[in-house]
Design a protein around this motif. Structure first.
Motif, short mmCIF file in Angstrom:
data_model
loop_
_atom_site.label_atom_id
_atom_site.label_comp_id
_atom_site.label_asym_id
_atom_site.label_seq_id
_atom_site.Cartn_x
_atom_site.Cartn_y
_atom_site.Cartn_z
N PHE A 84 1.02 -1.05 0.03
CA PHE A 84 0.10 0.24 0.12
C PHE A 84 0.78 1.30 0.03
O PHE A 84 0.30 2.12 -0.70
N ALA A 85 1.99 1.16 0.94
CA ALA A 85 2.93 2.32 0.76
C ALA A 85 3.29 2.64 -0.58
O ALA A 85 3.60 3.87 -0.84
N PHE A 86 3.81 1.76 -1.34
CA PHE A 86 4.34 2.05 -2.68
C PHE A 86 3.46 2.45 -3.78
O PHE A 86 3.70 3.00 -4.54
N GLU A 87 2.15 1.84 -3.33
CA GLU A 87 1.15 2.30 -4.31
C GLU A 87 0.82 3.89 -4.08
O GLU A 87 0.65 4.53 -5.15
N GLN A 88 1.11 4.32 -2.76
CA GLN A 88 0.86 5.75 -2.59
C GLN A 88 1.78 6.67 -3.05
O GLN A 88 1.46 7.81 -3.41
N ILE A 89 3.23 6.38 -3.06
CA ILE A 89 4.26 7.04 -3.69
C ILE A 89 4.74 6.91 -4.87
O ILE A 89 5.48 7.46 -5.37
N TRP A 90 4.15 5.80 -5.68
CA TRP A 90 4.78 5.32 -6.86
C TRP A 90 4.97 6.44 -7.86
O TRP A 90 5.97 6.58 -8.47
N ALA A 131 9.51 4.24 2.53
CA ALA A 131 8.26 4.38 1.44
C ALA A 131 7.02 4.88 2.40
O ALA A 131 6.41 5.70 1.88
N TYR A 132 7.00 4.64 3.73
CA TYR A 132 6.11 5.03 4.76
C TYR A 132 6.42 6.60 4.97
O TYR A 132 5.28 7.37 5.14
N GLU A 133 7.49 7.00 5.14
CA GLU A 133 7.74 8.20 5.43
C GLU A 133 7.29 9.24 4.15
O GLU A 133 7.03 10.43 4.47
N HIS A 134 7.36 8.69 2.94
CA HIS A 134 7.04 9.45 1.97
C HIS A 134 5.62 9.47 1.36
O HIS A 134 4.97 9.96 0.47
N ALA A 135 4.75 8.48 1.95
CA ALA A 135 3.52 8.24 1.63
C ALA A 135 2.35 9.34 1.98
O ALA A 135 1.34 9.40 1.43
N ASN A 136 2.81 10.14 3.04
CA ASN A 136 1.89 11.45 3.62
C ASN A 136 0.59 10.81 3.90
O ASN A 136 -0.45 11.24 3.57
N ASN A 137 0.80 9.75 4.90
CA ASN A 137 -0.37 8.99 5.46
C ASN A 137 0.11 9.04 6.95
O ASN A 137 0.67 8.11 7.11
N ILE A 139 -1.71 7.61 9.37
CA ILE A 139 -2.15 6.54 10.06
C ILE A 139 -1.14 5.31 9.62
O ILE A 139 -0.90 4.69 10.42
N LEU A 140 -1.04 5.27 8.18
CA LEU A 140 -0.04 4.32 7.64
C LEU A 140 1.40 4.27 8.22
O LEU A 140 1.96 3.49 8.81
N LEU A 141 1.79 5.69 8.72
CA LEU A 141 3.13 5.99 9.25
C LEU A 141 3.16 5.15 10.91
O LEU A 141 4.05 4.68 11.18
N ASN A 142 1.91 5.65 11.48
CA ASN A 142 1.92 5.18 12.69
C ASN A 142 1.68 3.64 13.01
O ASN A 142 2.34 3.12 13.88
N THR A 143 0.97 3.15 11.95
CA THR A 143 1.00 1.67 12.02
C THR A 143 2.28 1.11 11.59
O THR A 143 2.77 0.09 12.39
N TRP A 144 3.31 1.72 10.71
CA TRP A 144 4.60 1.24 10.57
C TRP A 144 5.28 1.29 12.05
O TRP A 144 6.30 0.32 12.46
N THR A 145 5.06 2.41 12.51
CA THR A 145 5.93 2.90 13.53
C THR A 145 5.66 1.77 14.62
O THR A 145 6.62 1.41 15.43
N GLY A 146 4.32 1.40 15.01
CA GLY A 146 4.16 0.45 16.05
C GLY A 146 4.34 -0.97 15.71
O GLY A 146 4.48 -1.71 16.66
N LEU A 147 4.77 -1.46 14.31
CA LEU A 147 5.23 -2.46 14.18
C LEU A 147 6.68 -2.87 14.25
O LEU A 147 7.34 -3.83 14.34
#
Length: 214
Positions: A84-90, A131-137, A139-147
């Motif tokens: 999903f992250a790469f879909e957002q930044i592609w 990829a998460y840092e550049h996705a501008n999302n 919730i997505l970044l927080n999910t990654w941080t939690g993992l």
């Protein structure tokens, strides 16, 4: 001080000196490290937030013990959110993104060359995190941080399963090549393969450890 203590404890956990499910006794740690309780408690809270430690009522604080179920859930979650992250930044991959991805892969290789197990884990996390840092999302970044904490435990188990101090030196070359390429579909396929590599070996390792403990 708390940051330094957290770094020491994190290294002890990821190298296996503090083994999974080991009890972490505040008084004993304070004595061993020669620190006061205040910064130690703060450091332990940080590691709890990272997912490396867990506090169980009436039992105390322990090192997280990663299970086969944890590994399967991490694998499934990571595959979905990184695709999903790469879909957002592609279509927004800038030259800065491309240069930073190459730089982070070089940092990972340097940590592997230095046989620094903990630095390799951090560098691998940083590489995947771009990829998460550049996705501008958020919730997505927080999910990654939690993992991140769970992934640190996963990769520590993964490295011990393979008897190494880190991933293979070339392990992310294809990941970087496809991430900088022209085909999103090819990158999605690479992500699925990348996540799957070594999974069975790690599961076998965790099952063996669980059986030995039992």
């Amino acid at each position: 001080m708390s940051v330094q203590i957290a770094a020491i404890l994190r290294r002890d956990i990821l190298t296996g000196e503090l083994s999974p499910n080991a009890q972490v006794v505040e008084s004993a740690l304070a004595l061993r490290l020669g620190v006061s309780r205040g910064p130690l408690r703060e450091a332990m809270r940080q590691l709890i937030e990272e997912g490396l430690l867990i506090t169980v009522p009436y039992t105390g604080t322990r090192v997280v013990d990663i299970s086969v179920r944890d590994i399967n859930e991490i694998y499934a979650m990571r595959t979905c959110i990184e695709i999903f992250a790469f879909e957002q930044i592609w279509t927004r991959r800038s030259e800065d993104f491309k240069a930073e991805l190459i730089k982070r892969n070089q940092a990972l290789k340097h940590a592997i060359d230095q046989a620094d197990h903990v630095a390799a884990i951090e560098a691998e996390l940083d590489l995947h995190g771009l990829a998460y840092e550049h996705a501008n999302n958020r919730i997505l970044l927080n999910t990654w941080t939690g993992l991140r904490g769970h992934l640190q435990m996963y990769w520590a188990s993964h490295h011990r399963a393979h008897g190494t101090t880190g991933p293979k030196r070339e392990s992310h070359d294809d990941y970087v090549r496809f991430a900088l390429g022209e085909s999103l579909t090819a990158m999605q396929d690479e992500l699925r393969d990348h996540m799957r590599r070594g999974l069975e070996t790690t599961i076998t390792f965790v099952e063996t450890c669980s059986g030995a403990s039992a």
